[in-house]
Design an enzyme around this catalytic site. Sequence first.
Site, mmCIF file in Angstrom:
data_model
loop_
_atom_site.group_PDB
_atom_site.id
_atom_site.type_symbol
_atom_site.label_atom_id
_atom_site.label_comp_id
_atom_site.label_asym_id
_atom_site.label_seq_id
_atom_site.Cartn_x
_atom_site.Cartn_y
_atom_site.Cartn_z
ATOM 1 N N GLU A 23 32.102 -42.638 21.282
ATOM 2 C CA GLU A 23 30.818 -42.281 21.906
ATOM 3 C C GLU A 23 29.761 -43.224 21.364
ATOM 4 O O GLU A 23 29.823 -43.632 20.202
ATOM 5 C CB GLU A 23 30.453 -40.835 21.560
ATOM 6 C CG GLU A 23 29.075 -40.450 22.094
ATOM 7 C CD GLU A 23 28.728 -38.978 21.921
ATOM 8 O OE1 GLU A 23 29.144 -38.375 20.933
ATOM 9 O OE2 GLU A 23 28.030 -38.449 22.799
ATOM 10 N N CYS A 217 28.103 -35.824 24.179
ATOM 11 C CA CYS A 217 26.887 -35.554 24.941
ATOM 12 C C CYS A 217 26.460 -36.731 25.801
ATOM 13 O O CYS A 217 25.809 -36.548 26.833
ATOM 14 C CB CYS A 217 25.761 -35.164 23.988
ATOM 15 S SG CYS A 217 26.057 -33.593 23.183
ATOM 16 N N ASN A 340 31.799 -31.754 29.196
ATOM 17 C CA ASN A 340 31.793 -31.820 27.735
ATOM 18 C C ASN A 340 30.957 -30.680 27.182
ATOM 19 O O ASN A 340 29.741 -30.646 27.404
ATOM 20 C CB ASN A 340 31.178 -33.138 27.258
ATOM 21 C CG ASN A 340 31.020 -33.173 25.748
ATOM 22 O OD1 ASN A 340 32.012 -33.229 25.020
ATOM 23 N ND2 ASN A 340 29.789 -33.107 25.261
ATOM 24 N N GLU A 341 31.584 -29.750 26.504
ATOM 25 C CA GLU A 341 30.862 -28.652 25.839
ATOM 26 C C GLU A 341 29.858 -27.981 26.771
ATOM 27 O O GLU A 341 28.793 -27.541 26.328
ATOM 28 C CB GLU A 341 30.098 -29.164 24.610
ATOM 29 C CG GLU A 341 30.951 -29.569 23.449
ATOM 30 C CD GLU A 341 30.140 -29.778 22.163
ATOM 31 O OE1 GLU A 341 28.922 -29.548 22.169
ATOM 32 O OE2 GLU A 341 30.750 -30.167 21.164
HETATM 33 O O1 AHR Z 1 30.271 -35.950 18.142
HETATM 34 C C1 AHR Z 1 28.907 -35.743 18.243
HETATM 35 C C2 AHR Z 1 28.523 -34.705 19.278
HETATM 36 O O2 AHR Z 1 28.994 -33.448 18.935
HETATM 37 C C3 AHR Z 1 29.067 -34.919 20.656
HETATM 38 O O3 AHR Z 1 28.310 -35.813 21.376
HETATM 39 C C4 AHR Z 1 29.009 -33.563 21.257
HETATM 40 O O4 AHR Z 1 29.986 -33.355 22.235
HETATM 41 C C5 AHR Z 1 29.173 -32.640 20.084
HETATM 42 O O5 AHR Z 1 28.251 -31.618 20.084
#
Ligand code: AHR
Length: 609
Positions: A23, A217, A340-341
Amino acid sequence: LHIALGEPTGRRASPDLWGIFLEDINDALDGGLNADVVQNGQFEYSPEDRPGWGPLTAWTAQGSVTVRSADPVDPATATHVRLHGERTAASITNHGYDGMTLGAGPHLLELALRRVDEAAASLTVRLTRGDREIARTSLALDAPAREWTFLQTRLELPADVEDAALALELARGTADLDVVSLRPIDPGTGRPRTFRPDLVAALAELKPSFVRFPGGCVAHGLGLENMYHWKTTLGPRHERRHLRNTWGYHQSMSIGYLEYFLLCEQLGATPMPIVPAGVCCQNLPGGPRAIPQDEMPEYIRDVLDLVEFANGGAETRWGAVRTALGHPEPFGLRYLGVGNEDQITADFRDRFHQIHAALRAEHPEITVIGTAGPNPFGTDFEDGWTFAREEDVAIVDEHGYRTPHWFHQNTRRFDTYDRSGPAVYVGEYAARTSRLRSALAEAAGMIGMERNSDVVRLASYAPLLARVGHTQWTPDLIYFTDTEVRPSASYHVQRMFSHARGEHVCGLEVTGAAPRVRGVPDARSVRLRSPGNRVRWSEIAVDGITHPDQVTAADGEEIALPGWGADACEISVQLTRIEGAQGAEIHLGGPAGTTHYTVQLGGWQNRTS
Ligand code: AHR
């Protein structure tokens, strides 16, 4: 104590179990994996990225230099600078991320330039360190005036250099400048590098089965306008849509989807793109927003096109785009994450369902990964799992950043997971203290995943990369500076598991005494004593996590710490000395008895009873 390998359990270890999570957080890409040492080479930084930033961030200007956006090289990245070499020369100097670090040898400088008048006949390029000039060349400007042209020149560096800067100087005339980059030339291929080789080597050493990208994120973004759309990351750099980065900086997209697939290929890993589930980040004020219904067909088409871009033949529309970008061979996409989440809202359910149904119909060969929702491990992710079962999603992505203690206590978490429903991808996890203790706790957790890898098919530690001095998240797997790669203890755990992959899960036969950790009780309570109350207690923490209910304790007060179990844990108590205090006592109570710690000024003395 005697430990022997038992009989095979009949469970096979998942061949794709250990992968990596890439990321753009902590300057992982620009200023990290990206080999380009020029920061803000397209002058697109803005205060929206970070207060105080702007088009000239990382640059210094001398003489007459103006920032403009009229008649840009591309509307996607409109901001550029105009140099007026009038009475004195005009120049701009880029300072890279923390000063530029370059190795000896050839480098390729690329830029877009538009002569505004005929007097602009040459651009001087200098690499400097302080007052010292390290390399110099010049670019003859002979293209017709008023047209953007792309220029290249080589800079030969006699020796390695740190803390350098790149100066571009126009002595006479007026010219516009944009899309500046400086990259080392790979002696093997003769081409400019895309990636920093030492960081790629550190990733390769992990032997990842898959690479998850672009987040986290970053995948679903801070608002609909900030969502990551893969199609806008292809092609020439100046045509790529830049983004405000979720973590408070700027994404040039120089490492976009093609580069990502190429990195997977270089690492021998299968790609695992994560596309937004039609909703953006759940942590926004007012909650997540969803792509409007009338835009969903186009968005779903984008998702399907990603599969075609990765896997389609040259005769397909997006396979042809890939071929035109220089990669006729397919990239072998097998996994695709959707979301994602995300909070399991009505909008999420609706958008996810549409995307999932389309993928199933058009690409049944792709394994779709859904999300368990935003909660970390420790809850049961009930809504996410219920929805995933309703949808019959193949794999569900669970995330967990917890204490080392929690990892030790939850090695059996997956033992009871339903084998008939969706499988599990532990897509982000880490024990949060960034020390050896975390690495050991993660190893314990990973044994639990491996033992259950008939249901836990995939796992990736997160985050992966962190530029020292530019982190937004701790801990991270691999820290780096411009000159060094500093793997964490957790990195070595990941590497060890990945290198020593098993095929079958066997039982263990343990005979002999149960091991005990000396000096650490089965703590359930803390009692604090400071005769005369001359020590103030504050910040009682277990495994690095401050106990939420208790900041200051009175002398002799007993504090119950719920949630502690029978395993070892690390307790820290902040003490403030009040006049004359010589020491204090901490009593840790639990079923196995009480341990008294006498705190002397400057040290601990352990008395066990
Ligand atoms: O790994 C950091 C963040 O943690 C990621 O972007 C997110 O998916 C999680 O909350």
